[in-house]
Design a protein around this motif. Structure first.
Motif, PDB file in Angstrom:
ATOM      1  N   ASP A 569      34.197  28.383  31.617  1.00  0.00           N
ATOM      2  CA  ASP A 569      33.132  28.471  30.618  1.00  0.00           C
ATOM      3  C   ASP A 569      32.723  27.066  30.190  1.00  0.00           C
ATOM      4  O   ASP A 569      33.440  26.394  29.459  1.00  0.00           O
ATOM      5  N   ARG A 570      31.566  26.636  30.646  1.00  0.00           N
ATOM      6  CA  ARG A 570      31.091  25.290  30.334  1.00  0.00           C
ATOM      7  C   ARG A 570      29.814  25.304  29.501  1.00  0.00           C
ATOM      8  O   ARG A 570      29.307  24.250  29.126  1.00  0.00           O
ATOM      9  N   ASP A 571      29.297  26.498  29.224  1.00  0.00           N
ATOM     10  CA  ASP A 571      28.022  26.613  28.514  1.00  0.00           C
ATOM     11  C   ASP A 571      28.261  27.147  27.107  1.00  0.00           C
ATOM     12  O   ASP A 571      28.688  28.286  26.924  1.00  0.00           O
ATOM     13  N   ALA A 572      27.996  26.314  26.107  1.00  0.00           N
ATOM     14  CA  ALA A 572      28.224  26.711  24.719  1.00  0.00           C
ATOM     15  C   ALA A 572      27.174  27.678  24.209  1.00  0.00           C
ATOM     16  O   ALA A 572      27.345  28.264  23.133  1.00  0.00           O
ATOM     17  N   SER A 573      26.093  27.864  24.958  1.00  0.00           N
ATOM     18  CA  SER A 573      24.994  28.716  24.491  1.00  0.00           C
ATOM     19  C   SER A 573      24.829  29.981  25.318  1.00  0.00           C
ATOM     20  O   SER A 573      23.866  30.728  25.117  1.00  0.00           O
ATOM     21  N   GLU A 574      25.745  30.219  26.241  1.00  0.00           N
ATOM     22  CA  GLU A 574      25.617  31.399  27.097  1.00  0.00           C
ATOM     23  C   GLU A 574      25.648  32.685  26.263  1.00  0.00           C
ATOM     24  O   GLU A 574      26.523  32.885  25.428  1.00  0.00           O
ATOM     25  N   GLY A 575      24.645  33.548  26.491  1.00  0.00           N
ATOM     26  CA  GLY A 575      24.583  34.812  25.776  1.00  0.00           C
ATOM     27  C   GLY A 575      24.121  34.705  24.344  1.00  0.00           C
ATOM     28  O   GLY A 575      24.228  35.671  23.575  1.00  0.00           O
ATOM     29  N   SER A 576      23.601  33.556  23.944  1.00  0.00           N
ATOM     30  CA  SER A 576      23.166  33.374  22.560  1.00  0.00           C
ATOM     31  C   SER A 576      21.952  34.232  22.248  1.00  0.00           C
ATOM     32  O   SER A 576      21.226  34.687  23.144  1.00  0.00           O
ATOM     33  N   VAL A 577      21.707  34.451  20.967  1.00  0.00           N
ATOM     34  CA  VAL A 577      20.547  35.241  20.538  1.00  0.00           C
ATOM     35  C   VAL A 577      19.259  34.596  21.033  1.00  0.00           C
ATOM     36  O   VAL A 577      18.349  35.285  21.520  1.00  0.00           O
ATOM     37  N   PHE A 578      19.173  33.272  20.921  1.00  0.00           N
ATOM     38  CA  PHE A 578      17.969  32.568  21.351  1.00  0.00           C
ATOM     39  C   PHE A 578      17.703  32.777  22.840  1.00  0.00           C
ATOM     40  O   PHE A 578      16.562  33.041  23.244  1.00  0.00           O
ATOM     41  N   ARG A 579      18.731  32.669  23.662  1.00  0.00           N
ATOM     42  CA  ARG A 579      18.544  32.831  25.107  1.00  0.00           C
ATOM     43  C   ARG A 579      18.187  34.271  25.462  1.00  0.00           C
ATOM     44  O   ARG A 579      17.409  34.517  26.392  1.00  0.00           O
ATOM     45  N   ARG A 580      18.720  35.217  24.713  1.00  0.00           N
ATOM     46  CA  ARG A 580      18.361  36.610  24.976  1.00  0.00           C
ATOM     47  C   ARG A 580      16.903  36.852  24.613  1.00  0.00           C
ATOM     48  O   ARG A 580      16.186  37.584  25.298  1.00  0.00           O
ATOM     49  N   TRP A 581      16.463  36.228  23.527  1.00  0.00           N
ATOM     50  CA  TRP A 581      15.039  36.338  23.169  1.00  0.00           C
ATOM     51  C   TRP A 581      14.143  35.751  24.250  1.00  0.00           C
ATOM     52  O   TRP A 581      13.068  36.284  24.542  1.00  0.00           O
ATOM     53  N   MET A 582      14.605  34.633  24.832  1.00  0.00           N
ATOM     54  CA  MET A 582      13.808  33.940  25.848  1.00  0.00           C
ATOM     55  C   MET A 582      13.970  34.560  27.227  1.00  0.00           C
ATOM     56  O   MET A 582      13.366  34.085  28.195  1.00  0.00           O
ATOM     57  N   GLY A 583      14.829  35.582  27.344  1.00  0.00           N
ATOM     58  CA  GLY A 583      15.053  36.237  28.621  1.00  0.00           C
ATOM     59  C   GLY A 583      15.830  35.406  29.601  1.00  0.00           C
ATOM     60  O   GLY A 583      15.705  35.568  30.816  1.00  0.00           O
ATOM     61  N   ARG A 584      16.682  34.499  29.100  1.00  0.00           N
ATOM     62  CA  ARG A 584      17.472  33.611  29.958  1.00  0.00           C
ATOM     63  C   ARG A 584      18.893  34.117  30.066  1.00  0.00           C
ATOM     64  O   ARG A 584      19.432  34.696  29.163  1.00  0.00           O
TER      65      ARG A 584
END
Length: 584
Positions: A569-584
């Motif tokens: 796990d190297r990504d501190a933002s994986e699965g974040s609310v912001f990324r889900r909003w952006m479809g990432r």
């Protein structure tokens, strides 16, 4: 509690805070925490760090001393630490944590309130200035990011530690040598800011290994935390045992001069590069910057943390209005809470939200309580009238010993508890013990025939033991939530956010004191200023306890020795609310 400070472990927080620390350090009786420790990663690999320097530099001396250590039960403990974490790393922690933060910070921090009182600063404004002084603990993320992105001479840690230490020692000398009439209150606050910047930077860049090593060897994580905080409290014990007498006989400025010599010891491991700081070649630096560029959200949080900290610093220095200071603090708190919750992976965001809410709601009333305990008979006839020796040294020694007892009992009995169990039990216990402040501030103990000195010592004993149990899991879980390769920045970000919470609590607490007409400043016959202090104490006790209802939602149901993130796990933002909003 809002009573006299247990100076030794530094706070608030800073620090810790500071954190610590004070920081700055564990929450002390009536003082904000100094700071949580944070740092930047070394150049060596985890496996190299875990096995390096397992042979003592002075085997003969160590062998002679090992028999004594074994009788105390410390021999096997230290030997295990040396085996798993390396001798040089332990020496670096000794210099930065035990000597500089433990002794140096504990020797100088008690002087701050006495310096402010010599300028006749009212209690609420004292808290505002105090929050400004401690804000270097909140800008750790920016310091870590800058040191990683912009090495000096190829080195990421040593030059920054050198510069910060020189600035801090010069600030100490300025406070100690320049007479009061030539050093304005704002200049004093700026000098104290640079002193804490020294503590913050050395803390950050020497303890980055916390996150890296705790994640590499989680089963020995509590032992490493115990080593750091036990030594930190031991250094604080030596400091508080003497600083009260120094303040009483030589004034509150001289300790800053005295502290320069022992704090300069850190130059020894720095010059020997016990940090293991190795210059990155251009390709490695470019790769790191590329990796960091992929973590745009984390960089944005660092930038926002810096803006929030500078906003509070500017407001604290240039606005003589508690309403303005509290408004700025509340806005910063809301922005940080929403931003962190949106852009970090859910588990990290939830844990950060819990500690930010709890630290921000623990409204500080230490500005007024300082005058409550130390006012003379002419200023507050009904008060305790604690001397400098008792308030700083006796209470400091007692609280430090209890803090050491808390660390020892934590290591022996509590390291296998789950985070939820430990945080629930300790928070409830601390809240109940803090109600004893209400008894003190209403002078009920005197009506019951219990002397002030005895009452405060008795209540401090239990509170400091439990506070250590409350503090330690926060350090462990923060380290466990740092993704691989992002240890320094992520640890500093989470710790800095927690430390920012203590500054927010100080500013909001200052407003609470002003609303309740609790604004003592050591003037003659100011008893009326303490009439509603018990109400402020009750509010500061109840508010952080309300966050416990969110414990099952925000804190993972895991043991302190469990890994919370996978090794890849190297990504501190994986699965974040912001990324889900952006479809990432």
């Amino acid at each position: 509690m809002a009573g006299p400070p247990a100076i030794a472990a530094a706070a608030s927080s800073g620090g810790a805070a500071g954190a610590s620390s004070s920081s700055p350090g564990p929450r002390s009786v009536g003082a904000s925490s100094t700071a949580l420790p944070a740092q930047a990663p070394g150049a060596k690999t985890q496996s190299d760090d875990a096995t390096a320097e397992v042979t003592p530099l002075m085997p003969g001396k160590v062998a002679e001393g090992s028999q004594v250590l074994s009788r105390l039960g410390l021999g096997p403990f230290l030997s295990s630490l040396e085996t798993h974490f390396g001798f040089e790393f332990l020496v670096m922690l000794f210099a930065s944590q035990h000597v500089m933060k433990g002794f140096g910070m504990s020797f100088t921090q008690p002087c701050q309130r006495y310096l402010f009182s010599s300028y006749k600063v009212p209690g609420p404004q004292m808290q505002v200035y105090g929050s400004v002084v401690m804000l270097p603990w909140a800008i750790k993320p920016v310091i870590g990011l800058v040191s990683d992105l912009f090495p000096i001479g190829g080195y990421h840690k040593l030059p920054y530690m050198f510069l910060a230490t020189i600035l801090g020692l010069c600030a100490c000398a300025t406070i100690g040598l320049v007479q009061m009439e030539h050093l304005s209150i704002l200049h004093l606050v700026v000098c104290l800011f640079f002193v804490h910047l020294m503590f913050s930077v050395t803390d950050l860049l020497t303890e980055a290994k916390y996150a890296e090593k705790l994640r590499a060897i989680p089963e020995h994580g509590p032992s490493l935390v115990t080593y750091v905080w036990f030594g930190l409290n031991l250094g604080g014990l030596f400091a508080v045992a003497s600083v009260g007498v120094v303040i009483a006989n030589a004034g509150a400025k001289i300790p800053f001069l005295i502290a320069v010599a022992p704090m300069s010891f850190i130059f020894v491991p720095l010059l020997r590069n016990y940090m293991g700081d190795q210059p990155r070649d251009p390709e490695e630096l470019a790769k790191f910057r590329e990796t960091l560029a992929e973590q745009k959200e984390v960089c944005l949080l660092c930038f926002m943390m810096f803006l929030g900290t500078m906003s509070m610093t500017f407001a604290g220095l240039y606005f003589d209005s508690r309403e303005t200071n509290a408004a700025v603090a509340i806005v910063v708190a809301l922005v940080m809470l929403v931003s962190f919750s949106l852009v970090l992976r859910p588990m990290i965001a939830k844990v950060n939200a819990f500690f930010l809410l709890q630290s921000s709601l623990g409204l500080s009333i230490e500005g007024a309580s300082f005058y409550f305990y130390t006012d003379s008979g002419l200023a507050y006839p009904e008060g305790p009238h604690f001397s400098q020796e008792f308030y700083v040294s006796v209470l400091g020694i007692g609280s430090t010993l209890c803090s050491l007892l808390g660390i020892w009992t934590y290591q022996r009995y509590a390291t296998t508890w789950t985070y939820r169990q430990l945080l629930l039990v300790t928070n409830v216990a601390v809240a109940l013990l803090s109600l004893l402040d209400v008894v003190m501030f209403t002078r009920t103990n005197v009506k019951l025939g219990i002397p002030d000195h005895f009452f405060v010592l008795g209540s401090s004993v239990f509170t400091m033991v439990i506070s250590q149990w409350q503090w330690m899991p926060g350090i462990v879980i923060t380290a466990q939530l740092c993704p691989d390769g992002m240890e320094a920045t992520m640890y500093a970000l989470l710790a800095g956010c927690h430390n920012l919470g203590w500054a927010i609590a100080a500013n909001c607490g200052a407003l609470l004191l002003e609303v309740l007409d609790c604004a003592p400043k050591g003037s003659l016959l100011e008893s009326r200023q303490f009439e509603n202090l018990w109400i402020a104490s009750l509010v500061s006790t109840v508010l952080p306890s309300l966050v416990l209802v969110l414990l099952p939602i925000l804190i993972p149901d895991a043991k302190q020795t469990d890994k919370l993130l996978a090794d890849d796990d190297r990504d501190a933002s994986e699965g974040s609310v912001f990324r889900r909003w952006m479809g990432r």
